[in-house]
Design a protein around this motif. Structure first.
Motif, PDB file in Angstrom:
ATOM      1  N   ASP A  17       0.872  -1.092   0.066  1.00  5.51           N
ATOM      2  CA  ASP A  17       0.126   0.005   0.234  1.00  5.51           C
ATOM      3  C   ASP A  17       0.745   1.233  -0.208  1.00  5.51           C
ATOM      4  OD1 ASP A  17      -2.646  -1.161  -0.129  1.00  5.51           O
ATOM      5  OD2 ASP A  17      -2.573  -1.735   2.030  1.00  5.51           O
ATOM      6  N   ALA A  18       2.162   1.260   0.727  1.00  4.54           N
ATOM      7  CA  ALA A  18       2.972   2.491   0.685  1.00  4.54           C
ATOM      8  C   ALA A  18       3.254   2.721  -0.953  1.00  4.54           C
ATOM      9  CB  ALA A  18       4.047   2.138   1.690  1.00  4.54           C
ATOM     10  N   GLU A  19       3.750   1.637  -1.452  1.00  5.89           N
ATOM     11  CA  GLU A  19       4.118   1.956  -2.862  1.00  5.89           C
ATOM     12  C   GLU A  19       2.892   2.243  -3.713  1.00  5.89           C
ATOM     13  OE1 GLU A  19       7.428   1.099  -4.078  1.00  5.89           O
ATOM     14  OE2 GLU A  19       8.016   0.656  -2.015  1.00  5.89           O
ATOM     15  N   ARG A  20       1.812   1.752  -3.792  1.00  4.38           N
ATOM     16  CA  ARG A  20       0.809   2.340  -4.529  1.00  4.38           C
ATOM     17  C   ARG A  20       0.241   3.665  -4.164  1.00  4.38           C
ATOM     18  NH1 ARG A  20      -4.410   2.333  -3.093  1.00  4.38           N
ATOM     19  NH2 ARG A  20      -4.321   1.376  -1.030  1.00  4.38           N
ATOM     20  N   ILE A  21       0.302   3.961  -2.909  1.00  7.06           N
ATOM     21  CA  ILE A  21       0.162   5.455  -2.637  1.00  7.06           C
ATOM     22  C   ILE A  21       1.076   6.519  -2.884  1.00  7.06           C
ATOM     23  CG2 ILE A  21      -0.676   6.906  -0.597  1.00  7.06           C
ATOM     24  CD1 ILE A  21      -2.130   4.314   0.507  1.00  7.06           C
ATOM     25  N   ALA A  22       2.309   6.092  -2.735  1.00  4.73           N
ATOM     26  CA  ALA A  22       3.221   7.128  -3.275  1.00  4.73           C
ATOM     27  C   ALA A  22       3.291   7.205  -4.778  1.00  4.73           C
ATOM     28  CB  ALA A  22       4.766   6.311  -2.897  1.00  4.73           C
ATOM     29  N   ARG A  23       2.898   6.163  -5.352  1.00  3.98           N
ATOM     30  CA  ARG A  23       2.980   6.363  -7.007  1.00  3.98           C
ATOM     31  C   ARG A  23       1.686   7.219  -7.465  1.00  3.98           C
ATOM     32  NH1 ARG A  23       3.846   0.739  -7.234  1.00  3.98           N
ATOM     33  NH2 ARG A  23       1.664   0.306  -7.222  1.00  3.98           N
ATOM     34  N   ALA A  24       0.412   6.919  -6.539  1.00  2.00           N
ATOM     35  CA  ALA A  24      -0.670   7.802  -6.823  1.00  2.00           C
ATOM     36  C   ALA A  24      -0.310   9.371  -6.454  1.00  2.00           C
ATOM     37  CB  ALA A  24      -1.921   7.382  -6.021  1.00  2.00           C
ATOM     38  N   SER A  25       0.536   9.521  -5.544  1.00  2.00           N
ATOM     39  CA  SER A  25       0.998  10.811  -4.992  1.00  2.00           C
ATOM     40  C   SER A  25       1.485  11.385  -6.195  1.00  2.00           C
ATOM     41  CB  SER A  25       1.430  10.947  -3.484  1.00  2.00           C
ATOM     42  OG  SER A  25       0.781  10.229  -2.584  1.00  2.00           O
ATOM     43  N   THR A  26       2.501  10.603  -6.831  1.00  2.00           N
ATOM     44  CA  THR A  26       3.314  11.397  -7.862  1.00  2.00           C
ATOM     45  C   THR A  26       2.539  11.867  -8.932  1.00  2.00           C
ATOM     46  OG1 THR A  26       5.370   9.862  -7.126  1.00  2.00           O
ATOM     47  CG2 THR A  26       5.411  10.751  -9.153  1.00  2.00           C
ATOM     48  N   VAL A  27       1.680  10.746  -9.248  1.00  2.00           N
ATOM     49  CA  VAL A  27       0.539  11.176 -10.522  1.00  2.00           C
ATOM     50  C   VAL A  27       0.018  12.491 -10.345  1.00  2.00           C
ATOM     51  CG1 VAL A  27      -1.506  10.265 -11.766  1.00  2.00           C
ATOM     52  CG2 VAL A  27       0.811   8.710 -11.255  1.00  2.00           C
ATOM     53  N   ALA A  77       7.298  10.267  -0.125  1.00  2.00           N
ATOM     54  CA  ALA A  77       5.831   9.616   0.441  1.00  2.00           C
ATOM     55  C   ALA A  77       5.906   8.244   0.734  1.00  2.00           C
ATOM     56  CB  ALA A  77       5.166   9.928  -0.774  1.00  2.00           C
ATOM     57  N   ARG A  78       6.717   7.475  -0.220  1.00  2.00           N
ATOM     58  CA  ARG A  78       7.003   6.255   0.197  1.00  2.00           C
ATOM     59  C   ARG A  78       7.915   5.794   1.592  1.00  2.00           C
ATOM     60  NH1 ARG A  78      11.186   2.907  -3.451  1.00  2.00           N
ATOM     61  NH2 ARG A  78      12.535   4.014  -1.993  1.00  2.00           N
ATOM     62  N   ARG A  79       8.791   6.626   1.825  1.00  2.00           N
ATOM     63  CA  ARG A  79       9.374   6.540   3.035  1.00  2.00           C
ATOM     64  C   ARG A  79       8.681   6.691   4.141  1.00  2.00           C
ATOM     65  NH1 ARG A  79      15.369   9.208   4.227  1.00  2.00           N
ATOM     66  NH2 ARG A  79      15.791   8.092   6.010  1.00  2.00           N
ATOM     67  N   SER A  80       7.957   7.897   4.108  1.00  2.00           N
ATOM     68  CA  SER A  80       7.137   8.317   5.234  1.00  2.00           C
ATOM     69  C   SER A  80       5.993   6.930   5.510  1.00  2.00           C
ATOM     70  CB  SER A  80       6.453   9.514   4.903  1.00  2.00           C
ATOM     71  OG  SER A  80       5.382   9.846   5.826  1.00  2.00           O
ATOM     72  N   LEU A  81       5.364   6.656   4.408  1.00  2.00           N
ATOM     73  CA  LEU A  81       4.203   5.704   4.287  1.00  2.00           C
ATOM     74  C   LEU A  81       4.724   4.296   4.770  1.00  2.00           C
ATOM     75  CD1 LEU A  81       2.295   6.725   1.137  1.00  2.00           C
ATOM     76  CD2 LEU A  81       1.424   7.087   3.508  1.00  2.00           C
ATOM     77  N   ARG A  82       5.959   3.985   4.386  1.00  2.00           N
ATOM     78  CA  ARG A  82       6.444   2.850   4.840  1.00  2.00           C
ATOM     79  C   ARG A  82       6.713   2.665   6.504  1.00  2.00           C
ATOM     80  NH1 ARG A  82      11.183   0.511   0.894  1.00  2.00           N
ATOM     81  NH2 ARG A  82       9.647  -0.375  -0.706  1.00  2.00           N
ATOM     82  N   ARG A  83       7.206   3.935   6.947  1.00  2.00           N
ATOM     83  CA  ARG A  83       7.228   4.077   8.452  1.00  2.00           C
ATOM     84  C   ARG A  83       6.103   3.964   9.194  1.00  2.00           C
ATOM     85  NH1 ARG A  83       9.822   8.873   8.560  1.00  2.00           N
ATOM     86  NH2 ARG A  83      11.596   8.109   7.331  1.00  2.00           N
ATOM     87  N   SER A  84       5.077   4.546   8.627  1.00  2.00           N
ATOM     88  CA  SER A  84       3.992   4.695   9.274  1.00  2.00           C
ATOM     89  C   SER A  84       2.721   3.500   8.875  1.00  2.00           C
ATOM     90  CB  SER A  84       2.900   5.823   8.959  1.00  2.00           C
ATOM     91  OG  SER A  84       2.497   5.856   7.632  1.00  2.00           O
ATOM     92  N   PHE A  85       3.066   2.600   8.017  1.00  2.00           N
ATOM     93  CA  PHE A  85       2.490   1.323   7.733  1.00  2.00           C
ATOM     94  C   PHE A  85       2.938   0.334   8.418  1.00  2.00           C
ATOM     95  CE2 PHE A  85       0.357   2.987   3.641  1.00  2.00           C
ATOM     96  CZ  PHE A  85      -0.520   4.038   4.487  1.00  2.00           C
ATOM     97  N   ALA A  86       4.364   0.386   8.844  1.00  2.00           N
ATOM     98  CA  ALA A  86       5.136  -0.693   9.396  1.00  2.00           C
ATOM     99  C   ALA A  86       4.663  -1.230  10.560  1.00  2.00           C
ATOM    100  CB  ALA A  86       6.650  -0.234   9.604  1.00  2.00           C
ATOM    101  N   SER A  87       3.771  -0.830  11.537  1.00  2.00           N
ATOM    102  CA  SER A  87       3.370  -1.244  12.594  1.00  2.00           C
ATOM    103  C   SER A  87       2.064  -2.435  12.471  1.00  2.00           C
ATOM    104  CB  SER A  87       2.777  -0.191  13.657  1.00  2.00           C
ATOM    105  OG  SER A  87       1.699   0.282  12.877  1.00  2.00           O
TER     106      SER A  87
END
Length: 159
Positions: A17-27, A77-87
């Motif tokens: 989900d972190a990858e998917r949302i980071a790609r969408a943010s870029t788009v 975005a990917r780095r931030s989301l990976r961190r917040s989704f890691a838990s």
């Protein structure tokens, strides 16, 4: 608190989900009119400076920087989301009689329907425009189409 028939959603994000949302943010950045106009202007100025020749190299580097914005958006975005989704902690949304509550591993946010002015789904995000707080964006998994309709029906409702 939940209203009878009101939507309630739970979402546990995964690493993909972190990858998917980071790609969408870029788009979304790539589709912004300001970015498109700035990029076209920078490319035109860069071409003009190249045509001028000597001494233009430092300016060309500065003009190319806006082209890096989408790449930077993706990486941050990917780095931030990976961190917040890691838990692996679930995110929730609850719709009460006067408020919407979004729960995340970081805390709980409560939004009053009376403060909402507009609800706009865009890709994997739903943006809620508020009278007092500007806008609040959350994930579409927490506010799917049925919940968007519910919120639109409550906009400007009782406090």
């Amino acid at each position: 608190m939940q209203v009878e028939g009101a939507p309630h959603h739970v979402w546990t994000p995964g690493r993909a989900d972190a990858e998917r949302i980071a790609r969408a943010s870029t788009v979304l950045v790539l589709r912004r009119p300001q970015w498109i106009i700035t990029t076209v202007l920078c490319l035109a100025l860069g071409a003009a400076l190249i045509a001028l020749g000597d001494g233009a190299t430092p300016y060309i580097v500065i003009l190319v920087l806006p082209l890096l914005l989408p790449a930077l958006t993706y990486v941050v975005a990917r780095r931030s989301l990976r961190r917040s989704f890691a838990s692996g902690a679930p995110w929730t949304s609850t719709f009460g009689p006067a408020t919407m509550t979004i729960g995340s591993p970081a805390g709980i946010s409560t939004l009053n329907y009376s403060d909402m002015t507009r609800v706009l789904p865009r890709g994997p995000f739903v943006t809620i425009f508020m009278r007092t707080a500007g806008r609040v964006s959350t994930f579409a998994e927490l506010v799917p189409p049925g919940a968007v309709g519910f919120l639109r029906g409550r906009i400007g409702g009782p406090a």
